[in-house]
Motif scaffolding. Structure first.
Motif, short mmCIF file in Angstrom:
data_model
loop_
_atom_site.label_atom_id
_atom_site.label_comp_id
_atom_site.label_asym_id
_atom_site.label_seq_id
_atom_site.Cartn_x
_atom_site.Cartn_y
_atom_site.Cartn_z
N SER A 44 -0.72 -34.73 -14.21
CA SER A 44 -1.96 -34.15 -13.73
C SER A 44 -1.66 -32.99 -12.78
O SER A 44 -0.52 -32.81 -12.32
CB SER A 44 -2.79 -35.19 -12.99
N THR A 45 -2.68 -32.22 -12.46
CA THR A 45 -2.50 -31.07 -11.58
C THR A 45 -2.07 -31.49 -10.18
O THR A 45 -1.36 -30.74 -9.49
CB THR A 45 -3.80 -30.26 -11.48
N GLN A 99 -9.98 -40.14 -18.27
CA GLN A 99 -10.37 -41.03 -17.18
C GLN A 99 -9.58 -40.71 -15.90
O GLN A 99 -10.07 -40.93 -14.80
CB GLN A 99 -10.14 -42.49 -17.57
N ARG A 100 -8.38 -40.20 -16.06
CA ARG A 100 -7.56 -39.83 -14.90
C ARG A 100 -8.11 -38.61 -14.18
O ARG A 100 -7.88 -38.44 -12.97
CB ARG A 100 -6.13 -39.55 -15.36
N ALA A 109 -7.07 -37.94 -10.32
CA ALA A 109 -5.91 -37.11 -10.00
C ALA A 109 -6.01 -35.68 -10.53
O ALA A 109 -5.03 -34.94 -10.48
CB ALA A 109 -4.65 -37.77 -10.57
N GLY A 110 -7.14 -35.29 -11.03
CA GLY A 110 -7.28 -33.93 -11.52
C GLY A 110 -6.91 -33.79 -12.98
O GLY A 110 -6.32 -34.69 -13.58
N PRO A 111 -7.24 -32.66 -13.59
CA PRO A 111 -7.02 -32.44 -15.02
C PRO A 111 -5.54 -32.49 -15.40
O PRO A 111 -4.66 -32.32 -14.57
CB PRO A 111 -7.60 -31.05 -15.27
N THR A 128 1.30 -47.05 -6.60
CA THR A 128 0.91 -46.03 -5.63
C THR A 128 -0.59 -46.13 -5.38
O THR A 128 -1.33 -46.71 -6.20
CB THR A 128 1.24 -44.62 -6.13
N PRO A 129 -1.09 -45.55 -4.29
CA PRO A 129 -2.54 -45.55 -4.06
C PRO A 129 -3.33 -44.92 -5.20
O PRO A 129 -4.38 -45.43 -5.59
CB PRO A 129 -2.69 -44.75 -2.76
N ALA A 130 -2.82 -43.83 -5.76
CA ALA A 130 -3.54 -43.17 -6.86
C ALA A 130 -3.55 -44.04 -8.11
O ALA A 130 -4.55 -44.08 -8.84
CB ALA A 130 -2.91 -41.81 -7.16
N VAL A 131 -2.46 -44.73 -8.39
CA VAL A 131 -2.42 -45.64 -9.53
C VAL A 131 -3.42 -46.77 -9.34
O VAL A 131 -4.15 -47.15 -10.27
CB VAL A 131 -0.99 -46.19 -9.74
N ARG A 132 -3.50 -47.30 -8.13
CA ARG A 132 -4.48 -48.36 -7.85
C ARG A 132 -5.91 -47.83 -8.01
O ARG A 132 -6.77 -48.53 -8.55
CB ARG A 132 -4.26 -48.93 -6.45
N ASP A 133 -6.16 -46.63 -7.52
CA ASP A 133 -7.48 -46.03 -7.71
C ASP A 133 -7.83 -45.95 -9.19
O ASP A 133 -8.96 -46.25 -9.60
CB ASP A 133 -7.52 -44.62 -7.11
N PHE A 134 -6.85 -45.54 -10.00
CA PHE A 134 -7.07 -45.41 -11.44
C PHE A 134 -7.37 -46.77 -12.07
O PHE A 134 -8.29 -46.90 -12.88
CB PHE A 134 -5.83 -44.78 -12.09
#
Length: 396
Positions: free
Chosen positions: A67-68, A93-94, A98-100, A338-344
Motif C-alpha cells: 500500500s502507499t 478492503q485495505r 492503509a491507503g491504495p 501490527t496495529p494496522a494488521v489488527r485494524d484490517f
C-alpha cells in the motif's frame, strides 16, 4: 490427451478474461461452451478434472501487494484466478486502513516452503488452492475460509411469505420506488436483446462500477453458453429498458443470475433503485413460474464486502458453489502482528470453514471492538464467533 488439455486451457483463459471494453476475439460456439463448462459445470467429471488440473505442481506464482502507506503488505500465492478474485478484494478492503495499492511484485514460492512455515516477506499471506493442499499448511495464527460462496434464495410458494423474508427496510424502499417508477419485468431471450443488454448495459456497468477490477464473461460465452440454457430479463420503466439480467437455468431448475447491468452504466439507475429492482422482480417471476431456487451468484467470504451485505437482505442460504470452487479454499496467515494488521482484521470479519459449514468470525482486542454491525445473519448460519486477537496471535 495433451491436445485436449491445451484446448481446455485456451478456452479457460478466454472465459476468465475481464471484459470491460466490449471487444473480444471471435470464438466458435463450441469453444465458448467448453470454456463455460470448464469454469461452471456442476458435473462430477468436470469438477474432478478441474481439481486435478488446479492441484498440480509444486511451485506457485506469488504476488506481493504493498500500500502507499507501507502498512499491511499482502502476499498472495496460488491459483491465478485468486489474484483476480481474492487479492483484488483484499486490496480494496485495505484501502480504508492503509491507503491504495502502490505496487505489486511477482515471484514464485514452493509448496514445501509454505508447509514448513517459511513465509513470504509480507504482513499477511493468503493462499488460494485446493482444500487438500491448504489443509497441510500450519494452523497457528491462520484460518481457512471458502474460496467463494454462493447466496441462494429458496423461493416460497406464497408471494406474501417471500416478501416477509426480505428485510423490512429493503421491502419498503422497493415498494416506494416501484410506485414512483412503475417498473415491470420483461423477458426477451432474442439475440438482438442480448446484443443490446451486453453492449448498452453490462459492459458500461462493469467499466464504470469496477474499472480495472471488472471481470465478466465474453459475449460469445454469454450467447452460446449462458443464454443457450437460460433467459434474459429487463426492468422496464415506461417504454425504456433501464436494467437487465442474463440468467442461467440449471437442469435442476435453479435460476442463477450471471450478468447484470443498467442502461449505459448510468448511476441514476442505481439511485432510483432500478438495479435493486432486478432482484425483487426476478424473485416475483420465480414464484409464479415454478422456480424453487434463485442463486444470486458468487462472492468472496468477507462479510464486509458490499455485495454480500446487500444480497443478505433477501435471506439467502450461504452455500459452496456448485462448480469447481466448491473444493477450493482461502488460507489466511498473519505473519506480522501490527496495529494496522489488527485494524484490517477487525474491519473485515469473514466466513470461516467450520466442518462442512461456515462460521462467522469477528476479531477484537482491548482497543478494537468486534465489528458486529457488519451482520452475518443468513438462514442456517450459526451465531458469530468472537476471536480475541491477543489469544489468537499469541500476544503477551
Amino acid at each position: 490427451m495433451a491436445t485436449v488439455t491445451s484446448t481446455t486451457t485456451a478456452a479457460t483463459t478466454a472465459a476468465t478474461t475481464a471484459t470491460t471494453t466490449g471487444t473480444e476475439p471471435i470464438a466458435p460456439a463450441w469453444a465458448a461452451r467448453l470454456a463455460y463448462a470448464w469454469n461452471n459445470s456442476p458435473s462430477r467429471a468436470a469438477r474432478v478434472a478441474r481439481r486435478c488440473w488446479d492441484g498440480r505442481g509444486q511451485a506457485l506464482p506469488l504476488v506481493r501487494s504493498d500500500s502507499t502507506s507501507g502498512e499491511v503488505s499482502i502476499a498472495y500465492a496460488g491459483l491465478p484466478v485468486g489474484e483476480i478474485n481474492l487479492l483484488q478484494l483484499l486490496e480494496h478492503q485495505r484501502d480504508a486502513v492503509a491507503g491504495p495499492t502502490a505496487a505489486r511484485t511477482r515471484s514464485t514460492v514452493r509448496w514445501r516452503d509454505l508447509e514448513a512455515g517459511r513465509w513470504p516477506d509480507a504482513d499477511l499471506v493468503v493462499v488460494g488452492a485446493e482444500a487438500h493442499r491448504t489443509a497441510r499448511l500450519p494452523s497457528d495464527r491462520a484460518l481457512l475460509a471458502p474460496f467463494r460462496v454462493h447466496l441462494v434464495v429458496d423461493v416460497a410458494a406464497d408471494p406474501q411469505e417471500q416478501q416477509q423474508r426480505i428485510s423490512k427496510r429493503e421491502r419498503w424502499e422497493f415498494r416506494r420506488n416501484r410506485k414512483r417508477s412503475g417498473w415491470t419485468l420483461e423477458e426477451d431471450p432474442s439475440p438482438a436483446a442480448l446484443e443490446f443488454f451486453y453492449h448498452r448495459m453490462h459492459v458500461p456497468t462493469m467499466r464504470l462500477r469496477h474499472g480495472e477490477r471488472g471481470r465478466s464473461e465474453q459475449l460469445s460465452v454469454a450467447r452460446d453458453a449462458v443464454l443457450r440454457h437460460g433467459t434474459l430479463f429487463f426492468v422496464r420503466q415506461g417504454d425504456q429498458r433501464v436494467a437487465g439480467a442474463l440468467c442461467h437455468r440449471s437442469d435442476a431448475g435453479t435460476l442463477t443470475t450471471r450478468l447484470l447491468g443498467v442502461l449505459d452504466g448510468d448511476p441514476a439507475h442505481y439511485d432510483s433503485g432500478a438495479f435493486k429492482a432486478v432482484y425483487h422482480l426476478l424473485l416475483e417471476w420465480a414464484g409464479t413460474h415454478g422456480v424453487s431456487q434463485v442463486d444470486l451468484f458468487g462472492t468472496e467470504a468477507l462479510l464486509s464486502k458490499g455485495i454480500f451485505q446487500w444480497k443478505r437482505k433477501f435471506a439467502p442460504r450461504v452455500v459452496l458453489p456448485p462448480n469447481h470452487f466448491a473444493t477450493k479454499r482461502m488460507y489466511l496467515r498473519v505473519v506480522n502482528d501490527t496495529p494496522a494488521v489488527r485494524d484490517f482484521l477487525v474491519a473485515n470479519p469473514l466466513l470461516a470453514q467450520a466442518g462442512a459449514g461456515f462460521e462467522p468470525r469477528y476479531f477484537t482486542d482491548a482497543r478494537r471492538p468486534a465489528r458486529l454491525q457488519v451482520s452475518a445473519q443468513c438462514p442456517g448460519l450459526p451465531e458469530p464467533r468472537i476471536v480475541d486477537l491477543d489469544a489468537w496471535l499469541g500476544a503477551s
